[in-house]
Write a protein that holds these residues in place. Structure first.
Motif, PDB file in Angstrom:
ATOM      1  N   LEU C 368       0.813  -1.214   0.000  1.00 15.26           N
ATOM      2  CA  LEU C 368       0.000   0.000   0.000  1.00 15.26           C
ATOM      3  C   LEU C 368       0.846   1.263   0.000  1.00 15.26           C
ATOM      4  O   LEU C 368       0.360   2.339  -0.336  1.00 15.26           O
ATOM      5  CB  LEU C 368      -0.961  -0.003   1.198  1.00 15.26           C
ATOM      6  N   SER C 369       2.123   1.126   0.371  1.00 13.56           N
ATOM      7  CA  SER C 369       2.960   2.323   0.373  1.00 13.56           C
ATOM      8  C   SER C 369       3.410   2.686  -1.034  1.00 13.56           C
ATOM      9  O   SER C 369       3.860   3.795  -1.273  1.00 13.56           O
ATOM     10  CB  SER C 369       4.169   2.129   1.284  1.00 13.56           C
ATOM     11  N   GLU C 370       3.241   1.768  -1.973  1.00 16.77           N
ATOM     12  CA  GLU C 370       3.600   2.073  -3.363  1.00 16.77           C
ATOM     13  C   GLU C 370       2.857   3.296  -3.867  1.00 16.77           C
ATOM     14  O   GLU C 370       3.345   4.060  -4.680  1.00 16.77           O
ATOM     15  CB  GLU C 370       3.236   0.879  -4.275  1.00 16.77           C
ATOM     16  N   THR C 371       1.603   3.439  -3.417  1.00 22.41           N
ATOM     17  CA  THR C 371       0.833   4.597  -3.861  1.00 22.41           C
ATOM     18  C   THR C 371       0.411   5.471  -2.687  1.00 22.41           C
ATOM     19  O   THR C 371      -0.516   6.258  -2.778  1.00 22.41           O
ATOM     20  CB  THR C 371      -0.436   4.148  -4.625  1.00 22.41           C
ATOM     21  N   SER C 372       1.122   5.316  -1.558  1.00 25.05           N
ATOM     22  CA  SER C 372       0.846   6.136  -0.374  1.00 25.05           C
ATOM     23  C   SER C 372      -0.615   6.122   0.030  1.00 25.05           C
ATOM     24  O   SER C 372      -1.221   7.161   0.252  1.00 25.05           O
ATOM     25  CB  SER C 372       1.259   7.599  -0.624  1.00 25.05           C
ATOM     26  N   VAL C 373      -1.172   4.940   0.143  1.00 26.46           N
ATOM     27  CA  VAL C 373      -2.557   4.854   0.609  1.00 26.46           C
ATOM     28  C   VAL C 373      -2.592   5.171   2.096  1.00 26.46           C
ATOM     29  O   VAL C 373      -1.806   4.648   2.858  1.00 26.46           O
ATOM     30  CB  VAL C 373      -3.118   3.417   0.396  1.00 26.46           C
ATOM     31  N   MET C 374      -3.534   6.048   2.487  1.00 26.44           N
ATOM     32  CA  MET C 374      -3.638   6.383   3.912  1.00 26.44           C
ATOM     33  C   MET C 374      -4.736   5.546   4.551  1.00 26.44           C
ATOM     34  O   MET C 374      -5.899   5.657   4.208  1.00 26.44           O
ATOM     35  CB  MET C 374      -3.968   7.866   4.055  1.00 26.44           C
ATOM     36  N   TYR C 375      -4.323   4.682   5.479  1.00 23.75           N
ATOM     37  CA  TYR C 375      -5.319   3.818   6.110  1.00 23.75           C
ATOM     38  C   TYR C 375      -4.946   3.606   7.566  1.00 23.75           C
ATOM     39  O   TYR C 375      -3.802   3.766   7.968  1.00 23.75           O
ATOM     40  CB  TYR C 375      -5.405   2.477   5.379  1.00 23.75           C
ATOM     41  N   ARG C 376      -5.961   3.234   8.332  1.00 17.92           N
ATOM     42  CA  ARG C 376      -5.751   3.111   9.771  1.00 17.92           C
ATOM     43  C   ARG C 376      -5.003   1.833  10.116  1.00 17.92           C
ATOM     44  O   ARG C 376      -4.029   1.829  10.839  1.00 17.92           O
ATOM     45  CB  ARG C 376      -7.113   3.166  10.484  1.00 17.92           C
ATOM     46  N   SER C 377      -5.504   0.721   9.614  1.00 14.85           N
ATOM     47  CA  SER C 377      -4.893  -0.574   9.901  1.00 14.85           C
ATOM     48  C   SER C 377      -5.451  -1.581   8.907  1.00 14.85           C
ATOM     49  O   SER C 377      -6.494  -1.346   8.317  1.00 14.85           O
ATOM     50  CB  SER C 377      -5.218  -0.990  11.341  1.00 14.85           C
ATOM     51  N   PRO C 378      -4.756  -2.714   8.711  1.00 15.88           N
ATOM     52  CA  PRO C 378      -5.281  -3.693   7.756  1.00 15.88           C
ATOM     53  C   PRO C 378      -6.642  -4.236   8.175  1.00 15.88           C
ATOM     54  O   PRO C 378      -7.396  -4.743   7.355  1.00 15.88           O
ATOM     55  CB  PRO C 378      -4.236  -4.811   7.765  1.00 15.88           C
ATOM     56  N   GLU C 379      -6.970  -4.128   9.455  1.00 12.61           N
ATOM     57  CA  GLU C 379      -8.257  -4.629   9.924  1.00 12.61           C
ATOM     58  C   GLU C 379      -9.394  -3.649   9.670  1.00 12.61           C
ATOM     59  O   GLU C 379     -10.557  -3.969   9.872  1.00 12.61           O
ATOM     60  CB  GLU C 379      -8.191  -4.906  11.438  1.00 12.61           C
ATOM     61  N   ALA C 380      -9.013  -2.428   9.240  1.00 11.12           N
ATOM     62  CA  ALA C 380     -10.052  -1.421   9.008  1.00 11.12           C
ATOM     63  C   ALA C 380     -10.880  -1.787   7.784  1.00 11.12           C
ATOM     64  O   ALA C 380     -10.399  -2.439   6.862  1.00 11.12           O
ATOM     65  CB  ALA C 380      -9.410  -0.055   8.797  1.00 11.12           C
ATOM     66  N   ASN C 381     -12.129  -1.344   7.808  1.00 13.31           N
ATOM     67  CA  ASN C 381     -13.010  -1.567   6.664  1.00 13.31           C
ATOM     68  C   ASN C 381     -12.657  -0.645   5.508  1.00 13.31           C
ATOM     69  O   ASN C 381     -12.267   0.487   5.710  1.00 13.31           O
ATOM     70  CB  ASN C 381     -14.460  -1.279   7.071  1.00 13.31           C
ATOM     71  N   VAL C 382     -12.841  -1.115   4.317  1.00  9.42           N
ATOM     72  CA  VAL C 382     -12.573  -0.294   3.144  1.00  9.42           C
ATOM     73  C   VAL C 382     -13.470   0.938   3.136  1.00  9.42           C
ATOM     74  O   VAL C 382     -13.096   1.993   2.630  1.00  9.42           O
ATOM     75  CB  VAL C 382     -12.797  -1.113   1.855  1.00  9.42           C
ATOM     76  N   SER C 383     -14.644   0.825   3.748  1.00  9.08           N
ATOM     77  CA  SER C 383     -15.578   1.952   3.743  1.00  9.08           C
ATOM     78  C   SER C 383     -15.012   3.170   4.460  1.00  9.08           C
ATOM     79  O   SER C 383     -15.509   4.265   4.299  1.00  9.08           O
ATOM     80  CB  SER C 383     -16.897   1.547   4.392  1.00  9.08           C
ATOM     81  N   GLU C 384     -13.969   2.961   5.273  1.00  8.88           N
ATOM     82  CA  GLU C 384     -13.361   4.108   5.946  1.00  8.88           C
ATOM     83  C   GLU C 384     -12.507   4.928   5.001  1.00  8.88           C
ATOM     84  O   GLU C 384     -12.206   6.080   5.271  1.00  8.88           O
ATOM     85  CB  GLU C 384     -12.445   3.622   7.082  1.00  8.88           C
TER      86      GLU C 384
END
Lengths: 363, 298, 483
Positions: C368-384
């Motif tokens: 996910l760092s290839e495109t600098s995706v900002m996310y909370r954690s792998p357990e987070a829902n995609v809807s976030e």
């Protein structure tokens, strides 16, 4: 315009919340509903209290046995629901599975072939609504539901005209003793609590709970299976082999349903009875278990082990149904279907939606 | 069986079913699949029977029976129009609960033969009701072509757009579903009161008809005129099974005969869906989709 | 009519889409609302019209305070919203749609249409079914409908193509404002609105950062800078040098002449002639069309959702025209649909989606760092995730999976400026590593910036564009698109 404001909640409710809310609603609605219907039908309040609050029911052999049957069915439908197939055809599937056992008995095919036959038959039957849903966008609920009636009438015809055990009443001949699972012997102390339950069913149930929990949330197959519930478009574009996934889904649930109906049939009267209530969509061998376990499946979709708890509660409810008689049983059977579905709906509503009444915020 | 009697039987059953199909067409045009109609029919039959016996008057029975059909529709409206719960599951739930209630109601009065609806003669009554059903079908057809019909269709096609155009989705769906409920009650009442069709009420008398009607409604292509034809056709099917049995031409047991309507319903439903997918016919696009004011995706 | 939006705050889950945004519009004004994708322009307009409700803040209409608006009420007082994808009932005709909105049925619609069309010089065919209209036609239809219904405020969301290509529409807007009505136009293209508006609001990251009233035409660069933090805008003139940096004729030695995809006499719609196009190994090929003029059908046929009416699709010389989508994916083709949610289901956790594509838990963060995706954690829902992050996530999956061929419909949609830069660089880098691209796009500038070859999709099929001419004069492409 609309004075009720509804929005879907973005976060998943916690396990504790799910258990508490759905438990409370389930218990309240099913028991209250059954209670009031029985009152309305002329039962004495005194008698009802005796029936409802008999503590011996809590651990009686019938209760445990039914818990296991309901749990097996719930897990079977849980797989279907996870794959987007709301399978309301439980009654018909149970009946057809029993038919398979009957055929195996009549033609001396042995228990293993009986299971194979049952599994094949169930996969074929359940594939109709599932495949129509995936490829034709039709209502799986509606088709599977209507198929119940068809299956029940077919069974009726068979026990009346094809394999009739007695001339006096329409029912099948008894199942051959060669078709058998391994039951707890009567000398064993466990028999007093578990009753006539087969070891195989217990093992299959426990394995299934663990297996499903792992499969659905941690494996690629699980993800693929679940994608079918979101959208066929997404599944196909994500490279999911749809026909194979449908087959696996139906295979797993067919195995579990076969064990459940084996338990119902072989551990009990060992005969298939005429379905008097086929017109209402309730089989006399399954008493509405098909609908009830679907409701449990919907509630336990995130955490399969919760189905064990709900199965137990529903088994208690069934104890009460069996303590009644005559046409009251009919009312209760029908009501249990509706009430268990209703409690699922209300639980879903409370757990997953945010509802606000807006009369303060007028223009 | 005399030919004339056969025609009368088909017409009487057919007109009853036409009312049911019209109700379902109306609610489905606005996007609501009214599976509660099964409950409406059961409740209508039981209430009509109980009221007719109690008041010794079949018109009161007809009136109360029709009225009671609205109850299952209310539950459906509350849970699936105002709240977004799956309307198919809610419909089956509602039907189950109210079928149970109908059993209780039917047993409130002694089991006696009820007064049937006969105005001057049996034949006259049947022809009259049949005419009324045809006129209702024509009426619905005309209504659907007016502006109100466009509004209803827009709610069934694309509720979000209709909402952004200022249409009150909830009101439209509520009105169409309530009407469908009334018509369901009417179906049940007529099954008890209509000459040639009615029998003494018993538990489970009307079972399955509601579900069958819902399954075959798509075959009408949501067009009231075709719906009328479909009703007559189903009237024939219902008597066909009895006719086959009594004539002894084909050895058909009661059970196999009973399953014919269901089989036909499933077959027709799947067939129509298949045709629909090939873009040969068009269903209301938002059919059976609960409407929630979602702002972002999902 | 005077409308004021005061300190509007709007959350989508945990994302703050509007942060104390305030604007006001007066009678007779044309106001521009400028900002890049995701700045909050559309959200603000939705709140004004009443499709969304604000979490905080108020709306004042002629001084009267309201906590939220409502579409029915908005239309009653004369506010009409012409959305980017206009909300009309597809299966009905323009006339029927107008009929839905007209309260009094006495008036005759064809006469009304004639009267207003003539008055404002706006030509629209009302008798066509909306489903058969292009987006431009629908925007015009809805506008004329609003005028007929007595609109006093027009909200236009991203009418860029309409403004740049239709002179009579621009004239109509000026005239309508002169009559005392207000117009609010939102756009990410400064050039589309700059000589039309009286005032400009600039939005960035949910805030209104500027209110520009004087000398608008001379302050282009200033506006640009305010819109884009990074200084460089997508709006800027297309420089030849930017492209040549990555794909010069010399570097063609990297491109093997093997055809990875070939469309042979492919007919996807009755009104579009047969398409002949190809993608060679390690090429980036774009097919551009006006939205609704075949792009969607082309993608659906390439994926396998629809069968082509005639013709063949050859992948590495194998005919895949009859194969279901999952088989095509198994061959090594990765499909990116226009609606990103058709590929990534919001109900899943990030870890589950990645797992579906064969990316192990331990590799997720690296991927996910290839495109600098900002996310909370792998357990987070995609809807976030925001829309932009979902698009980035898709690109990350492409990067980690290295399919043979990527077929994408509007691959850049939803990306903010930085995301767009990252995506562009990623695509070019992946090309070096052996991934070929077929991009179906609606924006020809995006295509010019990245493609080795460009086809235009119109009624005549797929017409290949001479890139050298196009660099000098991009309008060549536009003319081919609308011809």
């Amino acid at each position: 315009m609309n004075s009720i404001y509804v929005r879907r909640k973005s976060d998943e409710p916690s396990t504790v919340k799910i258990i508490i809310i759905s438990l409370v609603i389930f218990t309240i609605i099913v028991f209250l509903g059954v209670f009031s219907l029985m009152l309305l039908s002329g039962y004495e309040l005194k008698d009802l209290i005796n029936i409802f609050f008999d503590y011996r029911n809590l651990l009686s052999p019938i209760t445990i046995r039914y818990s296991i049957v309901i749990a097996l069915l719930s897990l079977a439908f849980l797989i279907n629901v996870a794959g987007g197939f709301i399978n309301l055809g439980g009654e018909g599937l149970i009946a057809l599975s029993m038919l398979a056992f009957l055929i195996a008995s009549v033609y001396n095919l042995g228990i293993f072939t009986a299971f194979v036959l049952s599994i094949l038959l169930l996969i074929l039957w359940a594939s109709i609504p599932y495949i129509s849903k995936v490829y034709l966008e039709s209502s799986d609920v509606l088709i599977s539901f209507l198929q119940n009636f068809i299956a029940l009438f077919i069974i009726n015809h068979i026990v009346t005209h094809v394999f009739r055990g007695e001339l006096a009443r329409p029912r099948s001949p008894p199942i051959d003793p060669s078709i058998n699972l391994h039951y707890i012997s009567q000398d064993n102390i466990l028999y007093n609590y578990l009753g006539r339950v087969s070891i195989e069913s217990i093992i299959v149930l426990l394995v299934a709970v663990v297996f499903l929990t792992y499969l659905l949330s941690r494996t690629k197959i699980g993800y693929s299976l679940r994608l079918l519930s979101y959208s066929t478009k997404t599944a196909s574009i994500s490279g999911v082999n749809i026909p194979r996934t449908i087959f696996l889904n139906l295979l797993m649930s067919a195995i579990l349903i076969s064990f459940a109906s084996a338990e119902l049939l072989l551990g009990g009267e060992r005969k298939i009875f005429y379905n008097e209530n086929a017109k209402i969509g309730i089989g006399s061998m399954s008493f509405g278990l098909g609908y009830v376990s679907l409701s449990i499946a919907i509630l336990s979709i995130r955490k399969p082990y919760i189905s064990l708890l709900y199965s137990y509660i529903l088994a208690l409810g069934y104890m009460m149904v069996f303590s009644s008689y005559g046409f009251y049983r009919l009312i209760l059977g029908v009501a249990i279907v509706g009430l268990s579905l209703l409690s699922v709906l209300l639980s879903e509503l409370l757990l997953r939606y945010e509802v606000r009444l807006n009369w303060r915020l007028k223009h | 069986m005399a030919f004339e009697t056969l025609i009368l039987q088909i017409l009487s059953m057919g007109s009853i079913l036409i009312f049911g199909i019209l109700g379902e067409i109306l609610s489905e045009r606005s996007g609501v699949v009214n599976l509660g109609i099964e409950g409406s029919i059961a409740l209508g039959a039981a209430s009509a029977y109980a009221a007719t016996i109690y008041f010794d008057n079949c018109l009161i029975g007809l009136f109360l029976g029709t009225l009671s059909g609205v109850l299952p529709a209310f539950l459906l409206i509350l849970l699936s129009v105002y709240l977004p719960l799956n309307m198919i599951v809610v419909g089956i739930t509602s039907s189950s609960i109210f079928s149970a209630v109908s059993i209780v109601i039917g047993n409130l009065v002694p089991r006696l033969p009820q007064k049937r609806l006969i105005l001057s003669s049996e034949e006259f009554t049947i022809y009259l009701i049949f005419m009324i059903s045809l006129m209702s079908s024509a009426l619905l057809y005309i209504v659907m072509r007016q502006r109100i019909g466009l509004i209803i269709r827009s709610v069934g096609e694309d509720p979000y757009t209709a909402y952004s155009m200022g249409i009150n989705i909830w009101r439209i769906r509520t009105l169409s579903t309530i009407t469908s409920g009334f018509l369901g009650g009417l179906v049940g009442s007529l099954m008890i009161l209509m000459p040639m069709v009615s029998v003494i009420w018993r538990e489970g008398l009307t079972s399955g008809w509601g579900y069958i009607l819902v399954a075959i409604t798509p075959a009408s292509l949501w067009n009231p005129l075709i719906g009328a034809l479909l009703g007559i056709f189903m009237g024939m099917i219902s008597f066909l099974s009895i006719a086959i049995q009594t004539s002894g031409l084909i050895p058909l047991s009661t059970d196999l005969a009973s399953l014919l309507p269901y089989l036909l319903a499933v077959f027709l439903y799947v067939l129509i869906r298949g045709l629909f997918l090939r873009k040969l016919i068009a269903a209301p696009r938002a059919l059976a989709k609960e409407f929630v004011l979602e702002e972002r995706y999902e | 009519m005077e409308i004021k939006l005061d300190q509007i705050i709007k959350f989508f889950g945990s994302l703050k889409a509007l942060d104390n945004a305030s604007i006001y519009i007066r009678s007779g004004e044309i106001v521009g609302l400028l900002g890049e994708n995701g700045a909050g322009k559309t959200t603000l307009m939705n709140i004004l019209y009443g499709l969304y409700r604000p979490d905080k803040g108020a709306i004042f209409v002629d001084g009267v305070k309201k906590h939220y608006m409502d579409p029915l009420h908005s239309m009653k007082i004369g506010i009409y919203f012409i959305q980017q994808f206009p909300r009309l009932i597809d299966s009905m005709t323009g006339t029927e749609n107008l009929r839905l909105l007209l309260r009094e049925d006495k008036r005759n619609i064809p006469d009304l249409v004639k009267e207003y069309s003539a008055k404002y010089d706006l030509q629209v065919n009302f008798n066509k079914r909306v489903a058969e209209m292009t987006i431009l036609e629908r925007q015009k239809l809805y506008t004329l409908m609003s005028v007929i219904l007595g609109a006093r405020v027009l909200l236009l969301d991203e009418p860029n193509m309409l403004l740049t290509t239709d002179k009579s529409f621009r004239e109509f807007l000026r005239r309508y404002a002169r009559e005392g009505n207000s117009i609010l136009i939102s756009s990410h293209k400064i050039s589309a609105v700059i000589d039309l508006v009286d005032r400009i609001y600039v939005m960035r990251k949910g805030r209104v950062v500027a209110d520009i009233r004087e000398n608008i035409r001379e302050r282009y660069d200033e506006i640009l800078k305010l819109m884009f933090e990074y200084g460089v805008g997508r709006d800027k003139e297309y420089p030849e040098t930017l492209h040549s940096e990555y794909a010069t004729p010399g570097s063609r030695e990297n491109i093997f002449e093997k055809r990875i995809l070939e469309l042979k006499d492919l007919v996807i719609r009755e009104d579009i002639k047969k398409i002949n196009a190809s993608v060679n190994n390690r090429e980036i090929v774009s097919i551009i069309s006006i939205a609704g003029k075949g792009d969607k059908e082309l993608f659906d046929v390439l994926v396998g959702f629809k069968k082509g009416i005639r013709g063949k699709i050859l992948y590495k010389s194998v005919d895949i025209s009859s194969e279901p989508p999952y088989r095509r994916v198994a061959h090594g083709i990765f499909f990116v649909p226009d609606n990103k949610l058709d590929l990534i289901s919001p109900r899943y956790k990030i870890r589950e989606i990645m797992g579906l594509w064969g990316i192990r838990n331990s590799e997720i963060s690296k991927c996910l760092s290839e495109t600098s995706v900002m996310y909370r954690s792998p357990e987070a829902n995609v809807s976030e995730l925001s829309g932009g992050n979902i698009s980035r996530m898709i690109l990350a999956i492409v990067a980690c999976n290295r399919p043979n061929l990527v077929i994408a419909h509007n691959i850049f949609s939803g990306l903010d400026l930085l995301g767009y830069e990252i995506a562009t660089r990623l695509i070019k880098r992946l090309r070096m590593h052996g991934v070929s691209f077929l991009l179906i796009l609606n924006d020809y500038e995006e295509a010019l910036r990245i493609s080795d070859r460009i086809y235009v999709l119109n009624e005549r099929g797929a017409v290949e564009i001479n890139l050298n001419e196009a660099y000098k004069d991009p309008s060549v492409i536009w003319r081919e698109m609308v011809s």
